[in-house]
Scaffold this active site. Structure first.
Site, short mmCIF file in Angstrom:
data_model
loop_
_atom_site.label_atom_id
_atom_site.label_comp_id
_atom_site.label_asym_id
_atom_site.label_seq_id
_atom_site.Cartn_x
_atom_site.Cartn_y
_atom_site.Cartn_z
N LEU A 103 0.89 -1.16 0.00
CA LEU A 103 0.00 0.00 0.00
C LEU A 103 0.93 1.22 0.00
CD1 LEU A 103 -2.78 -0.92 2.62
CD2 LEU A 103 -2.92 -1.01 0.13
N ASP A 104 0.57 2.26 -0.74
CA ASP A 104 1.40 3.46 -0.80
C ASP A 104 1.56 4.08 0.58
OD1 ASP A 104 1.15 3.21 -3.56
OD2 ASP A 104 -0.51 4.64 -3.64
N PHE A 105 2.55 4.93 0.71
CA PHE A 105 2.83 5.66 1.95
C PHE A 105 1.55 6.28 2.53
CE2 PHE A 105 4.50 9.69 3.89
CZ PHE A 105 5.25 9.10 4.90
N THR A 107 -1.64 5.52 1.65
CA THR A 107 -2.84 4.67 1.59
C THR A 107 -2.99 3.96 2.92
OG1 THR A 107 -2.57 4.35 -0.78
CG2 THR A 107 -3.97 2.77 0.35
N ARG A 191 -4.95 5.17 -7.69
CA ARG A 191 -4.64 6.60 -7.88
C ARG A 191 -4.49 6.91 -9.36
NH1 ARG A 191 -3.30 8.80 -2.76
NH2 ARG A 191 -2.92 7.15 -1.27
#
Ligand code: URA
Length: 237
Positions: A103-105, A107, A191
Site C-alpha cells: 500500500l502506498d505511503f 494509503t 490513484r
C-alpha cells in the site's frame, strides 16, 4: 515439544519414519553430539540433531497478520529515506514478517504481513484474481461517464485495466466517496485510474481483500489470521 527423532527427520522431508529409524540404528544420526538411539526424543529449539553431519534447523512457525495500516508508513522492509515501516507496528511477533503486496505511503487499510511464502504468492500473484476493495475519496464528483469508464477499464501507461466495480457513491461536501473493487494489483493503480479521469484522490483505504475485512481492527492495530482463514486464502484459484 520433544518428538521422536524419526518423526523430526521425516517432518524435515529427509526420509520416511521407517527409513529414519534405520539411519538411527546405522549411527548416521547424532543427538547433541552423541550417536542417537531408537526411541530418543528431541526438541529442535534446544537440542542439536545432526543427520550425516548436517544440523536440522527448527522449522519456523508460519504466521500471517492482518494490519490496519495508517497513513504515513511504507510497506517495504527498509526505507532509504528513513520513513516509518509497517513492520514497526507489529511488535509482539518474533518472526520476521514481510508485507503481501504494497500500500502506498499515504494509503490506509488492510495489509497482510506474513512469513509464509506460499500464502503471499496465492494472494498477490495477478493470475489468482483476488478482489481488493478500496474506499476512495476524490475532490469534486464522480459522473456517470466516469463510473462507466472505471467499470469498462481504462488505458493507463502500462495498458488497459480490467473491469472494475464501483459501488456506494456518496457526495460529502465538496468531495465524493465511492468503493472501487479491482483484482489487479498494479503499482498505484487506484490513484492512476482516478488521475486518468482527472480526479484527485484525497483519501484511499483498502477495506476488503477477498473475504477479509477490517472489522474491529483500529488503525495501526493488527490481528493474527485464524487457521481457517489461512486455509481459505491458500485455496484461492
Ligand atoms: N492503489 C493505489 O493507488 N495505491 C495503493 O496503495 C493501493 C492501490
Amino acid at each position: 515439544m520433544a518428538e521422536r527423532l524419526q518423526k523430526i527427520i521425516a517432518q524435515a522431508g529427509l526420509a520416511s519414519r521407517r527409513e529414519a529409524e534405520k539411519w538411527i540404528e546405522a549411527g548416521r544420526v547424532l543427538l547433541n553430539g552423541q550417536p542417537a538411539k531408537l526411541g530418543d526424543r528431541a526438541d529442535l529449539t534446544v537440542d542439536r540433531v545432526q543427520v550425516d553431519g548436517k544440523i536440522l534447523a527448527a522449522a519456523e512457525e508460519k504466521i500471517t497478520v492482518l494490519l490496519n495500516k495508517p497513513r504515513g508508513y511504507v510497506s517495504t522492509l527498509k526505507d532509504p529515506e528513513g520513513r516509518r515501516l509497517v513492520t514497526d507496528l507489529v511488535t509482539d511477533i518474533p518472526q520476521r514478517l514481510f508485507p503481501v503486496g504494497r500500500l502506498d505511503f499515504n494509503t490506509e487499510g488492510l495489509l497482510l504481513l506474513t512469513n509464509d511464502g506460499e500464502l503471499a504468492q496465492r494472494v498477490s500473484h495477478p493470475s489468482h484474481h483476488v478482489d481488493k476493495t478500496y474506499l476512495v475519496k476524490v475532490r469534486g464528483s464522480l459522473s456517470a461517464e466516469m463510473v462507466k469508464r472505471l467499470e469498462r477499464g481504462l488505458i493507463l501507461d502500462d495498458g488497459k485495466t480490467a473491469a472494475a466495480k464501483v459501488e456506494n457513491i456518496r457526495m460529502a461536501g465538496s468531495g465524493c466517496w465511492f468503493e472501487l473493487t479491482i483484482h489487479e494489483g498494479r503499482n498505484r493503480q487506484v490513484r492512476r485510474m482516478c488521475e486518468a479521469l482527472g480526479l484527485s484522490v484525497v483519501r484511499l483505504k483498502r477495506i476488503r481483500l477477498d473475504f477479509l475485512d477490517l472489522s474491529d481492527i483500529a488503525t495501526g492495530r493488527y490481528r493474527r489470521l485464524r487457521d481457517s482463514e489461512i486455509v481459505k486464502l491458500k485455496k484461492i484459484k
